[in-house]
Design an enzyme around this catalytic site. Structure first.
Site, PDB file in Angstrom:
ATOM      1  N   VAL A   4      85.121  34.734  18.903  1.00  0.00           N
ATOM      2  CA  VAL A   4      84.035  34.066  18.191  1.00  0.00           C
ATOM      3  C   VAL A   4      84.586  33.718  16.809  1.00  0.00           C
ATOM      4  CG1 VAL A   4      81.703  34.343  17.285  1.00  0.00           C
ATOM      5  CG2 VAL A   4      82.344  35.446  19.430  1.00  0.00           C
ATOM      6  N   CYS A   5      84.486  32.473  16.409  1.00  0.00           N
ATOM      7  CA  CYS A   5      85.028  32.064  15.104  1.00  0.00           C
ATOM      8  C   CYS A   5      84.268  32.763  13.980  1.00  0.00           C
ATOM      9  CB  CYS A   5      84.929  30.561  14.936  1.00  0.00           C
ATOM     10  SG  CYS A   5      85.343  30.040  13.263  1.00  0.00           S
TER      11      CYS A   5
END
Lengths: 101, 115, 138
Positions: free
Chosen positions: C83-84
């Site tokens: 997940v960024c």
């Protein structure tokens, strides 16, 4: 085969389009198509099946999205091929260059 | 590995352009060649005279100014988009190359990202 | 056709569940990829796509919970999922480390997702045979 200015052949691209025909992205995708490219219509882009004569390359459409939206399957005369998910996977394996619009 | 990041929505109204720009900055930070292409409404990123203070956002002009410093190679802009928004190429906030997006342009990039 | 050749893929999802079809389309595609014998190097959630990793999402009982569906698929197939961090923090998707760092009341990152930066995406561009994007439609 389309040629670039340097005279080399363009590498074919698989274009993946998921926007409705009235979305600006639909037009940008059309402008990016070369004769030896392929286009797959998924999600809302399957509403563009009716305007298939605007595409200058091979066109596929994701069967599940066509069916979900109650659209008629393209007739044999129209150069559009319905594909299932494994068919889409095969297309992505075949084309090394892929652009998502 | 040459990457083209396409920005086709105007700034401020949504976040996608900023997130596209973040991708470009990251590529540049990792020394990967990257160019930005502004098409359609995206050309408004380059309009001069922006001031987003009153809508409590960062004016994007400054960010774009940093792009060249951080190694983003070029700003390409769709000439049709410029005329659609009544903008002249010589009155923009950054140095740009006017292009007509099509297969020949896209062919020059190994990766094309359009969020 | 390259049907028999096994390739490596990264799937980037930027469309949110319950706001776009992107997570569903991507899951269908990912399952078909695995069945076809291809490898998935990683899933990368970016922008609104990070909502897919929120363990706190509750779907009505007659709807699919896309977070659970994805989490199950990733665990069963041992696929790394990122997940960024910049997208996640802004949208309130936190692991325990970020929860502590920002002094928040809870963390909500569903396993096996992990928080990392765009460097992971760049690694994918360099290493995966294909990097595909699942964006919101319109």
């Amino acid at each position: 085969m389309p040629l670039t200015q340097t005279g080399t052949e363009l590498m074919p691209v698989l274009h993946v389009l998921n926007k409705s025909p009235n979305h600006p992205r639909f037009g940008y995708c059309l402008a990016a198509l070369a004769d030896n490219d392929a286009l797959i219509l998924i999600e809302n882009a399957v509403f563009g099946l009716g305007s298939a004569n605007r595409f200058r390359c091979r066109v596929y459409a994701l069967q599940d999205d066509v069916k979900a939206r109650g659209l008629p399957s393209p007739s044999a005369g129209e150069a559009i091929e319905l594909v299932d998910l494994p068919g889409w996977v095969t297309l992505t394996a075949t084309y090394s260059r892929i652009v998502h619009w | 590995m040459k990457t083209l990041i396409i920005v086709d929505k105007p700034p401020y109204g949504d976040w996608s352009g900023r997130e596209a720009l973040d991708m470009a900055f990251s590529l540049a930070a990792f020394d990967q060649p990257v160019s930005l292409l502004f098409v359609g409404g995206g050309v408004n990123w380059l309009r001069s005279g922006q001031n987003a203070e009153n809508i409590k956002q960062k004016t994007v002009t400054r960010q774009l100014g940093a792009a060249a410093v951080f190694g983003i190679e070029e700003f390409l802009v769709d000439s049709e988009g410029l005329s659609a928004y009544g903008m002249a190429a010589d009155a923009l906030s950054a140095d740009v190359i006017c292009v007509e997006p099509g297969p020949d342009l896209y062919q020059q990039y190994q990766h094309i990202v359009c969020l | 056709m390259a049907q028999t050749q096994s390739l490596s893929y990264t799937l980037v999802i930027t469309g949110a569940p319950y706001a776009s079809q992107a997570p569903q389309t991507a899951l269908g595609f990912a399952s078909a990829l695995v069945q076809a014998g291809h490898r998935i190097d990683r899933i990368f959630l970016y922008g609104d796509g990070v909502h897919l990793a929120s363990a706190l999402s509750c779907a009505p009982s007659d709807e699919i919970n896309w977070t659970q569906a994805w989490s199950g698929f990733l665990s069963e197939n041992g696929i790394p999922a990122i997940v960024c961090v910049a997208s996640a923090l802004r949208r309130g998707v936190l692991d325990e480390t970020e929860q502590k760092r920002y002094g928040k009341m809870a963390s909500n990152l569903v396993s096996p997702f992990e928080i990392a930066g765009l460097g992971e995406w760049i690694d994918s561009l360099k290493r995966s045979s294909r990097t595909l994007y699942f964006n919101a439609a319109d």
